[in-house]
Each structure stands twice: as C-alpha cells, then as structure tokens.
Design an enzyme around this catalytic site. Structure first.
Site, short mmCIF file in Angstrom:
data_model
loop_
_atom_site.label_atom_id
_atom_site.label_comp_id
_atom_site.label_asym_id
_atom_site.label_seq_id
_atom_site.Cartn_x
_atom_site.Cartn_y
_atom_site.Cartn_z
CG HIS A 1 -1.96 1.05 1.22
ND1 HIS A 1 -3.19 0.89 1.82
CD2 HIS A 1 -1.98 2.30 0.69
CE1 HIS A 1 -3.92 2.00 1.65
NE2 HIS A 1 -3.18 2.85 0.98
CD GLU B 1 -4.43 -2.99 0.68
OE1 GLU B 1 -4.01 -2.15 1.50
OE2 GLU B 1 -4.99 -4.04 1.00
CG HIS C 1 -7.91 -2.32 9.22
ND1 HIS C 1 -7.02 -1.50 8.57
CD2 HIS C 1 -7.99 -1.85 10.48
CE1 HIS C 1 -6.61 -0.55 9.37
NE2 HIS C 1 -7.17 -0.75 10.55
#
Length: 240
Positions: A43, A70, A191
């Site tokens: 990410h 991401e 997450h």
C-alpha cells in the site's frame, strides 16, 4: 479456503527507519511466498513512508503469486503506478493524504460515478479491481453498480468487538457477504485480522476469497518466526 495475501508495508517501514536495505524487502516478499503466502500486498502512500514507488516496480519483476496494490486512485501518481505495473489486483482505498492507516470504506453511493470511471480504466488493462467497503448492505449494493470485481470488507469493527461478543461483531459482515454473493461480487477482507479472530471470521463469511494481513502477521513473526507465522495464519483460514 480463502487465500492469504501478506502485506509487507511494515517491513518497508523498518527498512526505511535506518535508510539502508535491512531488512531486504524483496527477499522478505520472496520468502513469504516460499513459506506459503498466496499473495503479496503493498500500500504505497504519497510520502513513501513505507513502500516506495520503486519498490512496486522491483516487486513486480519477481512476485510469482498474486500481486495486490492498494491505494487511493484519486492520486494520479498511484493510478500511473498501477497501470505501469499491471498487478493481478488493485484495491481502491479512500485514504486521505497523510492518514496513518485505512479507517473507513468508500461511500459507494456518493462516489459511484467516480468509481465507475476509474474501475473501468483499470479493468480495461486486465487488472482485477476490489474496493474497500464497510459492512453496510447499502454500500455493498451500490458497489455492485460500480462494476468492481470484488469488495474488501473493512474488518476493524469486527476485530475491535470480537472478544466482547464475536457473534454480534460478525453479524453485519455475514449480512454484507450474503448480499455480495447474491450480487455476484467476490469478497476479500482485511484490517486488524489476527490469529485470535481470523478462524471465526473465515468460517462464518460465505464466499470469502482472500484476506490481506500485514501488521498483526509481522508482529507475530517477531516472536514466532516468519515461516511459522505464515503457516499458522494459513491454518487459521481453514474452516475447521
């Protein structure tokens, strides 16, 4: 069984803290694959505080499993990075600049027109698209209209409430997943999933295809070793 994609952002954070190449991000990614990871997730953020844009190009050359990038597509530099590397999957996350970590999903109603356009652009290049959403049925329903291939369920609220009442914590995720299945959307999740809450989540979410785990997995590996930790997460994904 859902696939395990290992997010290596924290490895990059550790490397960057000393300015050198220890730990070697590329070696860690390759070792994670060798130890059983079925994907590698990164990410990158505009300040490159962990994953650098050059890391993405370097990883793309060597990753043998699924490569997942991401980020927020409203940053043109991110869009250009994804199009230049053509990963197996791009996961669109509505992060604000400077945000510490992802903390909410897309409002797929408010941003539907924008999402339709950017998703179409990525899909035209053969890139599978997943979008970050909260476990709200109206957001899942609107997500289907964007043309996305998958949704990624934002699991922070599940993880936060798991120990207090796991049945209540997972309830909205089951409803969201059932609707996604009905609409033909693939389901990813991520997450704050960890060795405590992952198995219960995996067993109860119908059609779960992939989880992306970084922070908890890397923290566990400090005590348990990376190879052992990856194997433990893979076992937690088995629905038994």
């Amino acid at each position: 069984m859902a696939k395990l994609s290992v997010n290596i952002n924290k490895i990059a954070t550790l490397r960057n803290s000393r300015g050198g190449n220890n730990p070697d991000l590329i070696k860690v990614a390759l070792d994670a694959e060798r130890f059983g990871a079925e994907g590698i997730t990164v990410h990158p953020r505009p300040d490159e505080r962990h994953i650098r844009y050059q890391d993405v190009f370097d990883l793309k050359k060597v990753i043998q499993t699924e490569f997942n990038i991401e980020g927020n597509p409203k940053e043109q530099k991110f869009v250009d990075l994804v199009l230049a590397n053509k990963p197996a999957q791009v996961t669109l996350v509505p992060d604000a600049e400077g945000q510490l970590t992802s903390n909410h999903g897309w409002d797929t109603i408010k941003h539907q027109d924008y999402l339709k356009d950017i998703i179409a652009e990525f899909k035209s290049k053969g890139i599978r698209v997943s979008i970050f959403v909260d476990p709200a049925e109206e957001m899942v329903e609107a997500a289907e209209l964007t043309g996305t291939d998958r949704i990624e369920l934002y699991t922070e609220s599940y993880a936060s409430n798991y120990h207090a009442d796991k049945e209540l914590a997972i309830k909205p995720y089951i409803a969201a997943a059932r609707l996604a299945n009905k609409l033909g959307l693939g389901i990813n999740a991520g997450h704050d999933l960890d060795l405590h809450n992952l198995n219960y989540f995996s067993k109860n979410i119908p059609g779960l295809l992939e989880v992306s785990i970084g922070h908890a997995l890397i923290c566990d590996s400090l005590y348990l070793g990376l190879e052992n930790t990856i194997q433990m997460y893979l076992r937690a994904l088995k629905n038994n």
